[in-house]
Design a protein around this motif. Structure first.
Motif, short mmCIF file in Angstrom:
data_model
loop_
_atom_site.label_atom_id
_atom_site.label_comp_id
_atom_site.label_asym_id
_atom_site.label_seq_id
_atom_site.Cartn_x
_atom_site.Cartn_y
_atom_site.Cartn_z
N ASP A 147 6.03 -21.00 -17.74
CA ASP A 147 6.84 -20.09 -18.56
C ASP A 147 8.30 -20.23 -18.16
OD1 ASP A 147 4.91 -18.95 -20.17
OD2 ASP A 147 4.47 -17.32 -18.78
N SER A 148 9.20 -20.23 -19.13
CA SER A 148 10.61 -20.49 -18.83
C SER A 148 11.17 -19.46 -17.85
CB SER A 148 11.43 -20.53 -20.12
OG SER A 148 11.33 -19.31 -20.83
N GLU A 149 10.74 -18.19 -17.98
CA GLU A 149 11.27 -17.15 -17.12
C GLU A 149 10.81 -17.33 -15.67
OE1 GLU A 149 10.93 -15.76 -21.32
OE2 GLU A 149 9.57 -16.73 -19.89
N HIS A 150 9.54 -17.61 -15.48
CA HIS A 150 9.03 -17.78 -14.11
C HIS A 150 9.49 -19.09 -13.49
CE1 HIS A 150 6.07 -14.93 -15.97
NE2 HIS A 150 6.48 -14.26 -14.93
N SER A 151 9.61 -20.11 -14.31
CA SER A 151 10.18 -21.36 -13.81
C SER A 151 11.61 -21.13 -13.35
CB SER A 151 10.15 -22.44 -14.90
OG SER A 151 10.75 -23.64 -14.44
N ALA A 152 12.35 -20.31 -14.11
CA ALA A 152 13.74 -20.01 -13.73
C ALA A 152 13.79 -19.32 -12.37
CB ALA A 152 14.39 -19.12 -14.79
N ILE A 153 12.96 -18.29 -12.18
CA ILE A 153 12.93 -17.59 -10.88
C ILE A 153 12.51 -18.54 -9.77
CG2 ILE A 153 11.87 -15.72 -9.58
CD1 ILE A 153 13.77 -14.77 -11.81
N PHE A 154 11.50 -19.35 -10.03
CA PHE A 154 11.01 -20.33 -9.06
C PHE A 154 12.13 -21.27 -8.63
CE2 PHE A 154 8.70 -24.42 -8.26
CZ PHE A 154 7.91 -24.00 -7.20
N HIS A 244 17.66 -18.02 -18.51
CA HIS A 244 16.20 -17.87 -18.61
C HIS A 244 15.65 -16.80 -17.68
CE1 HIS A 244 16.14 -21.01 -21.48
NE2 HIS A 244 16.64 -21.89 -20.65
N SER A 245 16.35 -16.49 -16.63
CA SER A 245 16.10 -15.36 -15.73
C SER A 245 17.01 -15.53 -14.53
CB SER A 245 14.62 -15.26 -15.29
OG SER A 245 13.83 -14.72 -16.34
N PHE A 246 17.12 -14.49 -13.69
CA PHE A 246 18.01 -14.61 -12.53
C PHE A 246 17.53 -13.74 -11.38
CE2 PHE A 246 19.92 -11.68 -15.62
CZ PHE A 246 20.20 -10.54 -14.89
N VAL A 247 18.05 -14.07 -10.18
CA VAL A 247 17.69 -13.39 -8.95
C VAL A 247 18.95 -12.79 -8.34
CG1 VAL A 247 16.70 -13.63 -6.63
CG2 VAL A 247 15.81 -15.02 -8.52
N GLU A 248 18.87 -11.52 -7.95
CA GLU A 248 19.95 -10.90 -7.18
C GLU A 248 19.48 -10.75 -5.74
OE1 GLU A 248 22.83 -6.94 -6.94
OE2 GLU A 248 21.28 -7.07 -8.50
#
Length: 382
Positions: A147-154, A244-248
């Protein structure tokens, strides 16, 4: 050559996975394909990629497919067929792209057989995240998100200390009805709901995007993939689907993964991890985009997302019930049996009737799934 098997090869993720493979045929060997009911497309895939094993939904379809397959390709069907493709080949990596909870048993079988998992079937972790992650750890198998969102976080977490995460934010396109009020949703049609503004996906996931169930499933999946509490997971609406997603992190730094909407990028990253290869995708030019927009999530507007957080926090069998009730409700909506807004009502009613069971084993999960489906099917239209 990396040996790959695919569950759901005729769906959106499956066909795009084979597209990625076709752009670098020297790098991959297709060991197995499972394609459900679409034997026309599956037959083309089998003749082109020549897998050792192939599976379809029914015995009748298997008999029809056997006439066409190349010598050396075995044909299976039903649940046995999924298990054969998942665990009965020499594949190093299994791409699980089935829709719904049918992906759970073959994914567990593949992990037991030592296969790494390219995960595009979010319901597997939603229904049995504690079982899947524990088995993957015991077997030293990687769960590589597609999934694009989880791949982004990964990708954002590569090289980072997970103890330094403050929170993660999953971005949501908002789906087909992101600019409509709840009053306007009362009369929307199936055709309206299937017009996703950003992505080309199957019917079920497109409806899930419109209700925000898809994002709710991703929230629960992220909890298991990254070992985060639900208080550390947020969702924002981002209509362009560029971030696609991000981490703080705890120091207030934010790392985001960006790109044009193209599922071939996260698919290929799962196939080639930890390496990166040239893709057939277009490059992002932010100057051409000009502006990016973000909106705070409105849980009153999207109650299905609120219910996902509720089910995840409750834990046990409640996420299984949330997912199963939704699958039945979406099927009923696609058949014209209920209205769009009835989807959320059915999920809420089934969850309210369920007494969650903590730490369920596989039999308990299967039983809870069946109970929820029966309950969702019996709720009246009005």
């Amino acid at each position: 050559m990396k040996k790959i098997s695919i569950l759901g090869s005729t769906g959106s993720i499956g066909t795009q996975t084979l597209d990625v493979i076709s752009h670098d045929p020297e790098a991959y060997e297709v060991e197995g394909l499972a394609g459900g009911y679409n034997i026309g497309l599956l037959g083309e895939q089998v003749r082109r990629f020549r897998p050792k094993k192939v599976a379809v939904a029914t015995r009748d379809l298997a008999e029809r497919l056997r006439i066409d397959v190349p010598a050396g390709t075995e044909v299976f069907y039903g649940e046995e067929g999924l298990l054969e493709v998942a665990a009965g080949t020499d594949a190093e990596l299994l791409v699980t792209a089935l829709v719904g909870s049918q992906g759970l048993k073959p994914t567990l079988a593949a992990i037991e057989a030592g296969k790494h998992i390219g995960l595009a079937n979010k319901e597997t972790l939603v229904s049995a995240g504690h079982l899947v992650t524990a088995l993957a750890e015991r077997k030293q198998v990687s769960l590589l998100p597609i999934d694009s969102e989880h791949s982004a976080i990964f990708q954002c977490l590569n090289g980072e200390n997970k103890d330094h995460i403050h929170n993660i934010t999953l971005t949501a396109s908002g789906g087909s009805f992101r600019d409509r009020t709840r009053e306007e949703l009362a009369s929307v049609s199936v055709e309206d709901a299937l017009k996703h503004p950003n992505w080309s996906m199957g019917a079920k996931i497109t409806i899930d995007s419109a209700t925000m169930v898809n994002k709710g499933l991703e929230v629960i999946e992220a909890h298991w993939l990254f070992g985060l509490s639900y208080d550390q997971i947020e969702v924002v609406i981002h209509p362009e689907s560029i971030v696609h997603s991000f981490v703080e992190f705890v120091d207030c730094s934010i790392i985001a993964q960006m790109g044009l909407p193209d599922m071939r990028v996260p698919i290929q990253y799962a196939l080639t991890y930890p390496n990166r290869m040239v893709t057939p995708s277009k490059r992002l030019r932010l100057a051409d985009i000009g502006e990016l927009h973000f909106r705070e999530m409105d849980f009153a507007r999207y109650p299905c997302l609120a219910m996902a957080f509720e089910s995840g926090r409750k834990g046990g069998t409640m996420p299984t019930v949330y997912n199963a009730a939704n699958e039945v409700a979406v099927e009923r909506f696609l058949k014209g049996d209920i209205s769009f807004l009835a989807i959320e009502r059915i999920i809420a009613e089934v969850m309210a009737k369920h007494e969650a069971i903590d730490g369920p084993d596989l039999d308990t999960i299967v039983a809870s799934d069946a109970w929820a489906r029966s309950a969702a099917a019996q709720i009246r239209r009005s």
